[in-house]
Design a protein around this motif. Structure first.
Motif, PDB file in Angstrom:
ATOM      1  N   ILE A  38       0.855  -1.186   0.000  1.00 52.11           N
ATOM      2  CA  ILE A  38       0.000   0.000   0.000  1.00 52.11           C
ATOM      3  C   ILE A  38       0.887   1.230   0.000  1.00 52.11           C
ATOM      4  N   ILE A  39       0.875   1.958  -1.106  1.00 44.00           N
ATOM      5  CA  ILE A  39       1.652   3.193  -1.239  1.00 44.00           C
ATOM      6  C   ILE A  39       0.746   4.366  -0.885  1.00 44.00           C
ATOM      7  N   VAL A  40       1.208   5.206   0.026  1.00 42.55           N
ATOM      8  CA  VAL A  40       0.463   6.406   0.385  1.00 42.55           C
ATOM      9  C   VAL A  40       1.318   7.613   0.021  1.00 42.55           C
ATOM     10  N   ASP A  41       0.956   8.272  -1.067  1.00 42.61           N
ATOM     11  CA  ASP A  41       1.686   9.455  -1.533  1.00 42.61           C
ATOM     12  C   ASP A  41       1.194  10.643  -0.720  1.00 42.61           C
ATOM     13  N   ASP A  42       2.075  11.163   0.118  1.00 42.58           N
ATOM     14  CA  ASP A  42       1.700  12.186   1.098  1.00 42.58           C
ATOM     15  C   ASP A  42       1.812  13.589   0.510  1.00 42.58           C
ATOM     16  N   GLY A  43       1.021  13.845  -0.533  1.00 41.53           N
ATOM     17  CA  GLY A  43       0.977  15.181  -1.124  1.00 41.53           C
ATOM     18  C   GLY A  43       2.226  15.571  -1.881  1.00 41.53           C
ATOM     19  N   SER A  44       2.898  14.621  -2.505  1.00 41.14           N
ATOM     20  CA  SER A  44       4.128  14.918  -3.232  1.00 41.14           C
ATOM     21  C   SER A  44       3.890  15.876  -4.393  1.00 41.14           C
ATOM     22  N   ILE A  45       4.866  16.735  -4.630  1.00 40.95           N
ATOM     23  CA  ILE A  45       4.832  17.592  -5.830  1.00 40.95           C
ATOM     24  C   ILE A  45       5.062  16.707  -7.052  1.00 40.95           C
ATOM     25  N   GLU A  46       6.025  15.813  -6.936  1.00 38.45           N
ATOM     26  CA  GLU A  46       6.273  14.830  -7.989  1.00 38.45           C
ATOM     27  C   GLU A  46       5.583  13.528  -7.591  1.00 38.45           C
ATOM     28  N   GLN A  47       4.377  13.331  -8.052  1.00 40.00           N
ATOM     29  CA  GLN A  47       3.588  12.183  -7.636  1.00 40.00           C
ATOM     30  C   GLN A  47       4.236  10.863  -8.062  1.00 40.00           C
ATOM     31  N   SER A  48       3.934   9.829  -7.292  1.00 41.51           N
ATOM     32  CA  SER A  48       4.527   8.511  -7.518  1.00 41.51           C
ATOM     33  C   SER A  48       3.618   7.576  -8.309  1.00 41.51           C
ATOM     34  N   LYS A  49       2.551   8.118  -8.880  1.00 38.95           N
ATOM     35  CA  LYS A  49       1.585   7.277  -9.590  1.00 38.95           C
ATOM     36  C   LYS A  49       2.244   6.516 -10.736  1.00 38.95           C
ATOM     37  N   LYS A  50       3.165   7.149 -11.444  1.00 39.10           N
ATOM     38  CA  LYS A  50       3.821   6.476 -12.568  1.00 39.10           C
ATOM     39  C   LYS A  50       4.659   5.285 -12.095  1.00 39.10           C
ATOM     40  N   ILE A  51       5.237   5.388 -10.917  1.00 39.59           N
ATOM     41  CA  ILE A  51       5.997   4.262 -10.370  1.00 39.59           C
ATOM     42  C   ILE A  51       5.034   3.130 -10.016  1.00 39.59           C
ATOM     43  N   TYR A  52       3.928   3.486  -9.428  1.00 40.20           N
ATOM     44  CA  TYR A  52       2.902   2.486  -9.126  1.00 40.20           C
ATOM     45  C   TYR A  52       2.448   1.776 -10.404  1.00 40.20           C
ATOM     46  N   ASP A  53       2.257   2.531 -11.472  1.00 40.11           N
ATOM     47  CA  ASP A  53       1.796   1.954 -12.736  1.00 40.11           C
ATOM     48  C   ASP A  53       2.761   0.891 -13.270  1.00 40.11           C
ATOM     49  N   LEU A  54       4.057   1.071 -12.990  1.00 38.10           N
ATOM     50  CA  LEU A  54       5.048   0.105 -13.453  1.00 38.10           C
ATOM     51  C   LEU A  54       4.913  -1.246 -12.756  1.00 38.10           C
ATOM     52  N   TYR A  55       4.345  -1.239 -11.548  1.00 41.97           N
ATOM     53  CA  TYR A  55       4.326  -2.449 -10.734  1.00 41.97           C
ATOM     54  C   TYR A  55       2.920  -2.971 -10.437  1.00 41.97           C
ATOM     55  N   LYS A  56       1.894  -2.316 -10.918  1.00 40.58           N
ATOM     56  CA  LYS A  56       0.532  -2.702 -10.530  1.00 40.58           C
ATOM     57  C   LYS A  56       0.128  -4.078 -11.046  1.00 40.58           C
ATOM     58  N   LYS A  58       2.428  -6.518 -11.196  1.00 37.56           N
ATOM     59  CA  LYS A  58       3.408  -7.439 -10.614  1.00 37.56           C
ATOM     60  C   LYS A  58       3.088  -7.806  -9.173  1.00 37.56           C
ATOM     61  N   PHE A  59       2.291  -6.972  -8.508  1.00 39.62           N
ATOM     62  CA  PHE A  59       1.989  -7.140  -7.096  1.00 39.62           C
ATOM     63  C   PHE A  59       0.488  -7.055  -6.843  1.00 39.62           C
ATOM     64  N   GLN A  60       0.119  -7.471  -5.649  1.00 41.43           N
ATOM     65  CA  GLN A  60      -1.154  -7.027  -5.072  1.00 41.43           C
ATOM     66  C   GLN A  60      -0.828  -5.687  -4.430  1.00 41.43           C
ATOM     67  N   ILE A  61      -1.191  -4.607  -5.090  1.00 41.49           N
ATOM     68  CA  ILE A  61      -0.696  -3.285  -4.699  1.00 41.49           C
ATOM     69  C   ILE A  61      -1.791  -2.235  -4.831  1.00 41.49           C
ATOM     70  N   GLN A  62      -1.782  -1.278  -3.913  1.00 41.26           N
ATOM     71  CA  GLN A  62      -2.735  -0.165  -3.934  1.00 41.26           C
ATOM     72  C   GLN A  62      -1.954   1.149  -3.887  1.00 41.26           C
ATOM     73  N   TYR A  63      -2.532   2.180  -4.457  1.00 37.57           N
ATOM     74  CA  TYR A  63      -1.906   3.500  -4.458  1.00 37.57           C
ATOM     75  C   TYR A  63      -2.942   4.538  -4.059  1.00 37.57           C
ATOM     76  N   TYR A  64      -2.554   5.430  -3.127  1.00 40.81           N
ATOM     77  CA  TYR A  64      -3.440   6.504  -2.690  1.00 40.81           C
ATOM     78  C   TYR A  64      -2.650   7.808  -2.636  1.00 40.81           C
ATOM     79  N   PHE A  65      -3.283   8.862  -3.086  1.00 35.53           N
ATOM     80  CA  PHE A  65      -2.696  10.199  -2.993  1.00 35.53           C
ATOM     81  C   PHE A  65      -3.532  10.991  -2.003  1.00 35.53           C
ATOM     82  N   ILE A  66      -2.898  11.509  -0.946  1.00 29.97           N
ATOM     83  CA  ILE A  66      -3.619  12.266   0.070  1.00 29.97           C
ATOM     84  C   ILE A  66      -2.973  13.645   0.233  1.00 29.97           C
TER      85      ILE A  66
END
Length: 321
Positions: A38-56, A58-66
């Motif tokens: 579970i990735i929790v992006d804590d308001g990053s200016i450079e969001q990590s969504k693209k990194i999540y997309d590379l691995y979604k 490959k894993f049981q994985i979740q991504y949230y931007f707060i």
């Protein structure tokens, strides 16, 4: 679709998408894979969504931007989305050796505990400064020797860069508090006082990059010193004499510079010799460990920064209280 699993890995991230990619890659290489991420992006200016997309895939994985709220609240949010019996926290600047979950699974099958922590270490790929900071933060002859190194059950205090907790007990004690720094130790104390059993899993190691320049490192340790005093006030039974060592180090190093003559006995010269011996031990230990005299010399500098930052932070927090 998400399914029930044993371990839920919670990763808060703030403007560290490249390091997040390294962490996810190290998790992909694990020999044991019964976990969700579970990735929790804590308001990053450079969001990590693209990194999540590379691995979604490959894993049981979740991504949230707060909205940015700090790592403690980001971790708490991640736990609310988790399905595992255990929640495991890694900092985004860590990577995990491929045997990590094998070692955790082995230990938990042989020991009845409720939460655990593991050591951190330097990777061969780290920069010279990162290696020297790692030495200062982990060595027994620096504050690494007083950061909860007891391996026995009920005594080890895990840190959030490498920490696992049974989810039901994490929720029972209210998770991480809203402390900006020291929130991981605060959680450990809450669990200990709730009669939960802890342990250091010595083979569950992570590579921890930490800060990459001395200024950031100083302020990180400064805030840790401030938090230590506040933790001692919040948890009265947590006070230990060694928490004062960095402050004593700072005071004595000042006296080693100021000429003091008592009946012909030059105290500052004695203190100076003691410090020279101590720094020589640091140099030799770090040089031997990393096979680099440059890292050995830099470890002296990072240790001075470490003790100074922590000591000043502790004193500032004491004065403000």
């Amino acid at each position: 679709m998400s399914k029930k699993t044993k371990y839920s890995i919670i990763i808060p991230v703030f403007n560290r998408k490249d390091e997040l990619k390294e962490l996810l890659e190290s998790l992909y290489n694990q020999s044991y894979r019964d976990f969700e991420i579970i990735i929790v992006d804590d308001g990053s200016i450079e969001q990590s969504k693209k990194i999540y997309d590379l691995y979604k895939l490959k894993f049981q994985i979740q991504y949230y931007f707060i909205e940015n709220s700090g790592p403690a609240k980001a971790r708490n949010f991640g736990v609310t989305k988790s399905l595992g019996d255990w929640v495991i926290f890694f900092d985004s600047d860590c990577t995990v050796p491929k045997n990590y979950f094998f070692e955790v699974e082995k230990f938990l099958n042989e020991n009845k505990i409720d939460f655990y922590g593991g050591p951190d270490m330097a990777d061969d790929k780290f920069t010279l400064l990162q290696k020297s900071i790692s030495f200062s933060m982990t060595s027994f002859i620096t504050t690494g020797g007083i950061r909860g190194g007891d391996r026995s059950v009920d005594k080890f205090l895990p840190r959030s860069y490498n920490m696992g907790v049974k989810k039901k007990y994490f929720e029972e004690v209210g998770g991480f508090s809203d402390m900006r720094y020291g929130e991981d130790l605060d959680l450990s104390y809450k669990l200990i006082y709730a009669k939960k059993k802890s342990a250091l899993i010595i083979n569950a190691k992570v590579f921890h990059k930490r800060r990459t320049n001395l200024i950031d490192f100083f302020f990180q340790i400064f805030n840790s010193g401030k938090a230590r005093y506040l933790l001692n006030q919040k948890h009265k039974n947590s006070k230990k004499i060694f928490h004062l060592f960095p402050t004593i180090f700072l005071i004595l190093i000042m006296f080693s510079i100021i000429p003091i003559n008592m009946n012909g006995f030059k105290i500052n010269e004695l203190l100076g010799l003691i410090y020279l011996l101590y720094f020589a031990i640091i140099f030799l230990s770090s040089t031997f460990l990393f096979k680099s005299p440059i890292v050995g010399f830099m470890s002296i500098i990072t240790t001075i920064v470490q003790f100074t930052g922590y000591g000043i932070g502790y004193v500032v927090s004491y004065i403000k209280s």
